[in-house]
Design a protein around this motif. Structure first.
Motif, PDB file in Angstrom:
ATOM      1  N   SER A 273       0.810  -1.218   0.000  1.00  0.00           N
ATOM      2  CA  SER A 273       0.000   0.000   0.000  1.00  0.00           C
ATOM      3  C   SER A 273       0.841   1.265   0.000  1.00  0.00           C
ATOM      4  O   SER A 273       0.303   2.363  -0.185  1.00  0.00           O
ATOM      5  N   SER A 274       2.155   1.150   0.219  1.00  0.00           N
ATOM      6  CA  SER A 274       3.001   2.334   0.239  1.00  0.00           C
ATOM      7  C   SER A 274       3.256   2.813  -1.191  1.00  0.00           C
ATOM      8  O   SER A 274       3.638   2.022  -2.067  1.00  0.00           O
ATOM      9  N   PRO A 275       3.084   4.104  -1.475  1.00  0.00           N
ATOM     10  CA  PRO A 275       3.324   4.585  -2.847  1.00  0.00           C
ATOM     11  C   PRO A 275       4.812   4.697  -3.193  1.00  0.00           C
ATOM     12  O   PRO A 275       5.171   4.750  -4.373  1.00  0.00           O
ATOM     13  N   TYR A 276       5.678   4.732  -2.182  1.00  0.00           N
ATOM     14  CA  TYR A 276       7.121   4.887  -2.432  1.00  0.00           C
ATOM     15  C   TYR A 276       7.888   3.797  -1.685  1.00  0.00           C
ATOM     16  O   TYR A 276       8.556   4.074  -0.675  1.00  0.00           O
TER      17      TYR A 276
ATOM     18  N   ALA B 261       4.039  11.200   7.965  1.00  0.00           N
ATOM     19  CA  ALA B 261       3.671  10.596   6.684  1.00  0.00           C
ATOM     20  C   ALA B 261       2.591  11.458   6.045  1.00  0.00           C
ATOM     21  O   ALA B 261       1.666  11.927   6.720  1.00  0.00           O
ATOM     22  N   GLY B 262       2.710  11.643   4.720  1.00  0.00           N
ATOM     23  CA  GLY B 262       1.729  12.445   4.010  1.00  0.00           C
ATOM     24  C   GLY B 262       0.641  11.635   3.339  1.00  0.00           C
ATOM     25  O   GLY B 262      -0.372  12.199   2.914  1.00  0.00           O
ATOM     26  N   ASP B 263       0.811  10.329   3.206  1.00  0.00           N
ATOM     27  CA  ASP B 263      -0.200   9.484   2.564  1.00  0.00           C
ATOM     28  C   ASP B 263      -0.867   8.611   3.628  1.00  0.00           C
ATOM     29  O   ASP B 263      -0.369   8.432   4.736  1.00  0.00           O
ATOM     30  N   TRP B 264      -2.011   8.033   3.243  1.00  0.00           N
ATOM     31  CA  TRP B 264      -2.773   7.228   4.184  1.00  0.00           C
ATOM     32  C   TRP B 264      -2.058   5.926   4.534  1.00  0.00           C
ATOM     33  O   TRP B 264      -2.164   5.439   5.655  1.00  0.00           O
ATOM     34  N   ALA B 265      -1.331   5.358   3.612  1.00  0.00           N
ATOM     35  CA  ALA B 265      -0.601   4.127   3.914  1.00  0.00           C
ATOM     36  C   ALA B 265       0.457   4.366   4.983  1.00  0.00           C
ATOM     37  O   ALA B 265       0.614   3.576   5.922  1.00  0.00           O
ATOM     38  N   GLY B 266       1.190   5.468   4.854  1.00  0.00           N
ATOM     39  CA  GLY B 266       2.189   5.789   5.864  1.00  0.00           C
ATOM     40  C   GLY B 266       1.561   6.104   7.211  1.00  0.00           C
ATOM     41  O   GLY B 266       2.086   5.718   8.266  1.00  0.00           O
ATOM     42  N   ARG B 267       0.428   6.801   7.202  1.00  0.00           N
ATOM     43  CA  ARG B 267      -0.238   7.113   8.465  1.00  0.00           C
ATOM     44  C   ARG B 267      -0.778   5.852   9.147  1.00  0.00           C
ATOM     45  O   ARG B 267      -0.759   5.743  10.381  1.00  0.00           O
TER      46      ARG B 267
END
Length: 620
Positions: free
Chosen positions: A46-49, A243-249
């Motif tokens: 789910s992580s974009p990076y 974290a700026g994205d929901w996966a990181g949060r």
């Protein structure tokens, strides 16, 4: 043909059981590792990076799984180029592996299929060996990842933790016995453990210590929650900034949840006094925050107090160890002086103080172990010391619990064993007052029913182990104890009355209302001593139930019938004197007539035998 030796057969039957126990350990370790790997892979997908491929995610999962067992990790890729250690164990992640190991050892020592079971030592060794095989494989696999396991920490504490969980599982399968000890232990200790009294006291101390640790953790969690509520804005900024994205949060949220038990232990250490370290040169205590804290940006660390001396909200954290000490004292006194036992069976004050001290010692040891597991390094330099100091937190927990818990336990014991005061004198008098024997003669049947109900309730309370009289209440467990022990309150001891059995008590109340029976003036006469001991089957009880059904039917039922085998002299005792109506009088006349006919027939038979000279009348 030669017969197979029994020892060889037993060894062959035990070998499959040992193999099964070994496989149980392997499966338990594989389940824990697989569940954590699935979670890490889901977060990586789910992580974009993503920083690495699936192989790196799996290696990181293996390293985190080893960290849950207490292994130290090393991050080789740092900005300074110096490998940084990671030793803070998320305690919530450790629950799963420990429970799986415990369950595997329990099932191996006590198989449900009914097949051959290994010995307790064999089950322990097999499960531990199988689990450690997977640990060794995971450590070798994580060596090339971003989180490598320190080889020195695999023997201690990882192997010790696994062995402890397996030993607890085997102990549970055996019924959690407190003994016997191994043969190599001192003989005096073996004899002490063999005594039932020692096992009872040890069990009470362990339970009280567990309660004290639970109260400390609950109080620490409450302190953290209050501090986070006061600094909610700082915690929110840290959560959104990591974290700026929901996966990181989501990943940050999962890590924060896994560290909640650690935060509770940090709060408990803060309330105990030693506090916790926020780097190599900063310590947070209720007296204030000394030094410059090297605090990373993390939501849970928003609960750290502000630099400077503490104030009364910080000092109020001392209520946590006070509550833990009172809880230890209360649970010890519950076993030392229960509310439903006489005073002679209660523990002495020396035993109460000794068990409370043992509970305080157990609470201190458990707190020290948990504090050592909840803290550790997060890097090098200023982050080399992070969390509570175990060798200060454990003795502080013991000191608080012993200094407050022992006097509180002794005071609680005195309070629970005290004689009821003047406020309960009326209850004791009511418990000692016997039921009235000469009641109103206006309604004989109703009077008898009331007397029977009073006697039956008193007999039921005596059979249940409580004193006759008013029932005990949860807020007054000592009610009636003075009457049972012969204490009449502050005025002095009351005259002890001999106890009566239910049958004798019911017969006495029945005879008091029915009149005098022939032969009752003689010494030692007890009316109806031939009746059954169960009051439910007595004639008076059956008459009372019959009368109740007759009133409910509206007069449709007939009066209580007199049995054919009932003696004529007892037929008149069914109703008290002066209360029989027309129906009762008719029943009495019918019984008298039947008795007269039986007497006349016996007389005629006797006369006939005497005339023939063959009966007893012809005997000189």
């Amino acid at each position: 043909m030669t017969q197979r030796a029994p020892q060889v057969t037993a060894d062959r039957n035990r070998a499959p059981a040992l193999v099964s126990a070994l496989l149980r350990g392997v499966v338990a370790a594989g389940l824990g590792l697989g569940a954590l790997a699935v979670l890490v892979v889901v977060v990586w997908i789910s992580s974009p990076y993503p920083d690495s491929g699936p192989d790196g995610a799996l290696r990181a999962a293996a390293g985190i799984w080893l960290l849950a067992h207490g292994a130290g990790l090393v991050r080789p890729d740092t900005l300074s180029g110096v490998p940084a250690p990671v030793g803070v164990v998320p305690l919530l992640l450790a629950v799963g592996p420990l429970w799986l190991t415990h369950r595997a050892a329990r099932d191996a020592a006590d198989p449900e299929e009914g097949g051959p079971a290994p010995s307790r030592t064999g089950a322990f060794c097999a499960v531990t060996a199988g689990y450690l095989l997977v640990v060794a494989g995971a450590a070798a696999y994580a060596r090339g990842g971003a989180l490598r396991a320190d080889p020195d920490t695999l023997a201690f504490p990882v192997a010790v933790v696994v062995a402890g969980a397996a030993a607890a599982g085997v102990w549970t399968a055996a019924g959690r016995p407190l003994g016997p000890l191994p043969s190599w232990s001192p003989l005096a200790l073996q004899e002490a453990v063999a005594r039932t009294l020692f096992r009872d006291r040890a069990e009470a101390a362990c339970r009280s210590a567990a309660v004290g640790v639970a109260v400390l953790l609950g109080g620490g969690a409450l302190l953290v929650a209050v501090a986070l509520g006061r600094n909610a804005a700082v915690a929110q900024d840290a959560f959104l900034g990591l974290a700026g994205d929901w996966a990181g949060r989501i990943a940050v949220l999962l890590l924060a949840v896994a560290l909640v038990p650690n935060a509770a232990l940090w709060g408990a250490s803060y309330g105990l006094g030693p506090g916790f370290a926020l780097g190599a040169g900063a310590t947070a205590t209720p007296l204030g925050l000394d030094g410059t804290p090297a605090v990373p940006r993390f939501p849970l660390l928003a609960a750290v107090p502000e630099p400077g001396p503490g104030s009364w909200p910080n000092w109020a954290a001392a209520a946590v160890p006070v509550a833990a000490a009172l809880a230890v004292a209360w649970f010890t006194v519950r076993r030392a002086a229960p509310a439903d036992v006489p005073r002679a069976q209660a523990w002495s004050w020396r035993e109460t103080a000794r068990v409370t001290l043992l509970a305080a010692l157990g609470c201190g040891l458990a707190t020290a172990v948990l504090a050592a597991w909840a803290g550790g390094p997060l890097g090098t330099g200023e982050l080399s010391a992070f969390g509570p100091v175990w060798w200060l937190t454990g003795p502080a927990a013991f000191a608080w619990t012993a200094v407050i818990g022992v006097p509180a336990a002794l005071l609680l014991r005195l309070w629970r064993l005290r004689t009821p005061g003047w406020a309960w004198r009326g209850d004791v008098a009511d418990a000692q007052e016997p039921p009235a024997a000469d009641a109103d003669a206006g309604d004989g049947r109703a009077t008898y029913e009331e007397a029977f109900e009073d006697e039956f309730e008193g007999a039921y309370e005596e059979d249940a182990g409580g004193p006759a009289g008013r029932p005990r209440r949860w807020w007054a467990p000592w009610r009636g104890r003075g009457a049972a022990d012969g204490d009449g309150g502050p005025g002095g001891p009351a005259d002890p009355a001999p106890a009566k059995s239910p049958a004798k008590a019911s017969g006495a109340a029945f005879g008091a209302q029915s009149g005098t029976v022939a032969g009752s003036d003689g010494p030692g006469f007890e009316p109806y001593d031939f009746l059954p001991t169960d009051p439910w089957h007595e004639k008076g009880a059956r008459e009372a139930r019959w009368a109740s059904l007759q009133r409910s039917s509206g007069g449709l039922m007939a009066d209580f019938p007199a049995g054919p085998s009932e003696p004529a002299g007892l037929a008149g005792l069914a109703e008290p004197a002066g209360t029989a109506g027309p129906a009762a009088s008719g029943a009495g006349r019918g019984a008298d007539g039947a008795a007269a006919k039986d007497a006349k027939a016996v007389k005629d038979t006797t006369d006939g035998q005497g005339a023939d000279g063959d009966g007893p009348a012809a005997t000189p």
